[in-house]
Design a protein around this motif. Structure first.
Motif, PDB file in Angstrom:
ATOM      1  N   HIS A 357       2.330  -1.781   5.251  1.00 38.69           N
ATOM      2  CA  HIS A 357       1.439  -1.932   6.158  1.00 38.69           C
ATOM      3  C   HIS A 357       1.253  -0.222   6.839  1.00 38.69           C
ATOM      4  N   PHE A 362      -2.578   2.237   2.451  1.00 41.98           N
ATOM      5  CA  PHE A 362      -3.019   0.739   2.852  1.00 41.98           C
ATOM      6  C   PHE A 362      -3.526   0.853   4.404  1.00 41.98           C
ATOM      7  N   VAL A 365      -6.437  -1.937   5.332  1.00 40.05           N
ATOM      8  CA  VAL A 365      -6.738  -3.223   4.423  1.00 40.05           C
ATOM      9  C   VAL A 365      -6.531  -4.397   4.894  1.00 40.05           C
ATOM     10  N   SER A 366      -6.818  -5.660   4.450  1.00 40.35           N
ATOM     11  CA  SER A 366      -6.506  -6.963   5.258  1.00 40.35           C
ATOM     12  C   SER A 366      -5.298  -7.363   5.168  1.00 40.35           C
ATOM     13  N   SER A 367      -4.913  -8.282   6.007  1.00 39.00           N
ATOM     14  CA  SER A 367      -3.435  -8.873   5.885  1.00 39.00           C
ATOM     15  C   SER A 367      -3.083  -9.410   4.738  1.00 39.00           C
ATOM     16  N   PHE A 369      -4.343  -8.744   1.852  1.00 41.05           N
ATOM     17  CA  PHE A 369      -4.157  -7.809   0.550  1.00 41.05           C
ATOM     18  C   PHE A 369      -2.715  -7.548   0.530  1.00 41.05           C
ATOM     19  N   ILE A 463      -6.010  -5.184  -6.471  1.00 40.26           N
ATOM     20  CA  ILE A 463      -7.143  -4.502  -5.973  1.00 40.26           C
ATOM     21  C   ILE A 463      -8.413  -5.029  -6.921  1.00 40.26           C
ATOM     22  N   ASN A 466      -9.670  -7.960  -4.784  1.00 37.88           N
ATOM     23  CA  ASN A 466      -9.976  -7.577  -3.348  1.00 37.88           C
ATOM     24  C   ASN A 466     -10.557  -6.425  -3.405  1.00 37.88           C
ATOM     25  N   GLU A 468     -13.342  -5.298  -1.366  1.00 37.34           N
ATOM     26  CA  GLU A 468     -13.531  -4.523  -0.151  1.00 37.34           C
ATOM     27  C   GLU A 468     -12.261  -3.827   0.201  1.00 37.34           C
ATOM     28  N   ASP A 469     -11.132  -4.397  -0.038  1.00 35.90           N
ATOM     29  CA  ASP A 469      -9.894  -3.561   0.254  1.00 35.90           C
ATOM     30  C   ASP A 469      -9.749  -2.421  -0.784  1.00 35.90           C
ATOM     31  N   ILE A 472     -11.594   0.519   0.468  1.00 33.14           N
ATOM     32  CA  ILE A 472     -10.634   1.058   1.463  1.00 33.14           C
ATOM     33  C   ILE A 472      -9.623   2.076   0.911  1.00 33.14           C
ATOM     34  N   ILE A 473      -8.840   1.491   0.149  1.00 31.91           N
ATOM     35  CA  ILE A 473      -7.799   2.364  -0.688  1.00 31.91           C
ATOM     36  C   ILE A 473      -8.634   3.780  -1.283  1.00 31.91           C
TER      37      ILE A 473
END
Length: 482
Positions: A357, A362, A365-367, A369, A463, A466, A468-469, A472-473
């Protein structure tokens, strides 16, 4: 990828569906955090355990790092003093009236060194046998020492012989107290022959009728003979008794000697049974694994010699085999494999979630993920000066440094240059993995390191699931490496 230099950015072609991110080389800062584990101690799994480790530069004030080379020299010096004490103590006990004053002065000096070590022990952290963590809390260090060996160490350091002379006492009482110095040997039995011979001589020397003693029967004027001749005779009796040879030329002549002889032979029976039992246990349980390890080391050395590999590569091979042997002895992976998948996932989340985390790639990103990512990661150990990733190598795995420190090396014009350093929490080779291009750098460990690894196909599948994550990456990668 953590480094301290910058380079021009470039972009790579392809779509998101082609699993290619904008790729470039740039600068990213990272916190300096030195590896907190000595070379001969494997770190516990995960960042949670690593946070509780101690390092030489993070020790509390006035504490002595137990793996400091200077402390190792001090321990070696004390071992030499222990050997001296083991030899001189029984000799003084049996031949006190024939020895000059000099050995006892040396004893006081030796006791002084051991007294210093008693004080020093209160400032030396120790390794917890269950968690394998270095405990540097002064209260816990003191409590552990006071509840174990402190009383015995103090008793074995008191100069009873000097106190004996101070009060003009010459009985056996102070001599028996002086023998407490042999506590320093603890489980060492190599001097049993020496001690038994000296004690048996003391019994003969104090017997009222010298002619009715084991040594007086063959040497009527043994007290007039030289110290060396008497000492050798004592060793001869002790060895023949211990080995149950018993030639019969030296044997007990009175009840005191018979009682001691019985006690010594019973001790020899126990010692023989102990040694045979331990050797059998070693042969049955350890020989196979150790033999395989030796064969693997020999095979690696022969392979290196036969193919004339550089010294650096040979050292990497041998260090990797030794580290693998040590890690397998902990049976961590075997323990995890026998557990249900849900339980393994829970353990992985507890151990690795914080460090994953915290990685720059990362952030945000969501938990869910992170949870998917952590459960697919595998922990590995790398020995010092071992290559984790090679320059121009096709990317197959993403690596995350949990503990340790790594050099980022680049080869330019045939020369090797250190481009930067990766520290705890740093990603290794992420640009090559995400852009699906050859790695730009070689990553080489500086010290013993723990690394999390996830294969590129698994990473890209997570990836894609997910989106959306994944965006973000992509943004994190752009922002940090611009």
């Amino acid at each position: 990828m953590a480094h301290s230099s910058s380079s021009s950015s470039s972009s790579c072609t392809g779509s998101w569906k082609a699993r290619c991110f904008p790729c470039y080389n740039g600068e990213r800062g990272a916190g300096i955090n030195v590896c907190n584990v000595p070379d001969d101690l494997l770190p516990s799994l995960g960042a949670t355990a690593a946070q509780h480790q101690s390092a030489p530069n993070r020790l509390r004030k006035y504490l002595v790092w137990p793996y400091d080379p200077r402390y190792k020299v001090w321990e070696t010096f004390l071992i030499l003093l222990v050997v001296y004490s083991a030899w001189i103590c029984p000799l003084e006990f049996a031949f006190t009236r024939y020895l000059p004053r000099a050995p006892f002065v040396v004893d006081d000096v030796v006791n002084g060194f051991f007294a210093v070590d008693i004080v020093l022990t209160f400032f030396v952290p120790y390794v917890d046998k269950k968690s394998y963590l270095v405990v540097d809390d002064p209260k816990k260090i003191a409590l552990r020492y006071l509840s174990t060996w402190f009383i015995f160490d103090v008793c074995s350091t008191v100069p009873f012989h000097s106190i004996n002379h101070l009060f003009n006492k010459h009985g056996l009482g102070f001599r028996f107290l002086n023998v407490l110095r042999l506590w320093r040997l603890r489980r060492v039995t190599l001097f049993a022959v020496h001690c038994a011979g000296c004690i048996n001589y003391l019994i003969a020397d104090r017997y009222p009728n010298p002619a009715r003693t084991w040594i007086g029967a063959v040497m009527p004027d043994f007290r007039e003979d030289g110290l060396w001749e008497r000492y050798v005779t004592c060793l001869y009796w002790s060895i023949t008794t211990m080995t149950t040879t018993g030639y019969g030329d030296l044997h007990a002549q009175n009840a005191r000697e018979m009682l001691f002889g019985i006690s010594y032979m019973l001790f020899n029976l126990w010692l023989t049974a102990y040694l045979i039992g331990n050797m059998t246990n070693l042969v049955v349980h350890s020989t196979g694994r150790t033999r395989d390890f030796r064969d693997m080391i020999q095979a690696a050395s022969d392979f290196s010699a036969r193919n004339q590999l550089p010294r650096q590569i040979e050292e990497q091979m041998l260090n990797h085999i030794c580290l693998r042997f040590k890690a397998e002895g902990l049976k961590q992976q075997e323990t995890l494999e026998i557990l249900p998948r849900a339980m393994r996932s829970s353990i992985s989340l507890y151990l690795f979630y914080p460090v994953v985390h915290g990685a720059y790639l990362f952030k945000g990103v969501s938990s869910s993920f992170i949870q998917q990512l952590v459960t697919e990661m595998v922990a590995e150990y790398f020995a010092p000066k071992e290559d984790i990733i090679l320059q121009n190598e096709y990317p197959s795995d993403l690596h995350l440094l949990v503990t340790g420190e790594v050099d980022i090396v680049v080869f330019l014009d045939g020369t090797e240059q250190v481009y930067g350093k990766a520290t705890e929490g740093g990603l290794l080779g992420e640009i090559g993995v995400l852009c699906n291009k050859p790695q730009t750098f070689t990553f080489r460990t500086i010290k013993l390191s723990q690394v999390l690894r996830i294969s590129r196909p698994k990473l890209m599948d997570i990836i894609q699931e997910n989106a959306e994550d994944g965006e973000i990456i992509r943004i994190n990668l752009q922002q940090v490496n611009v």
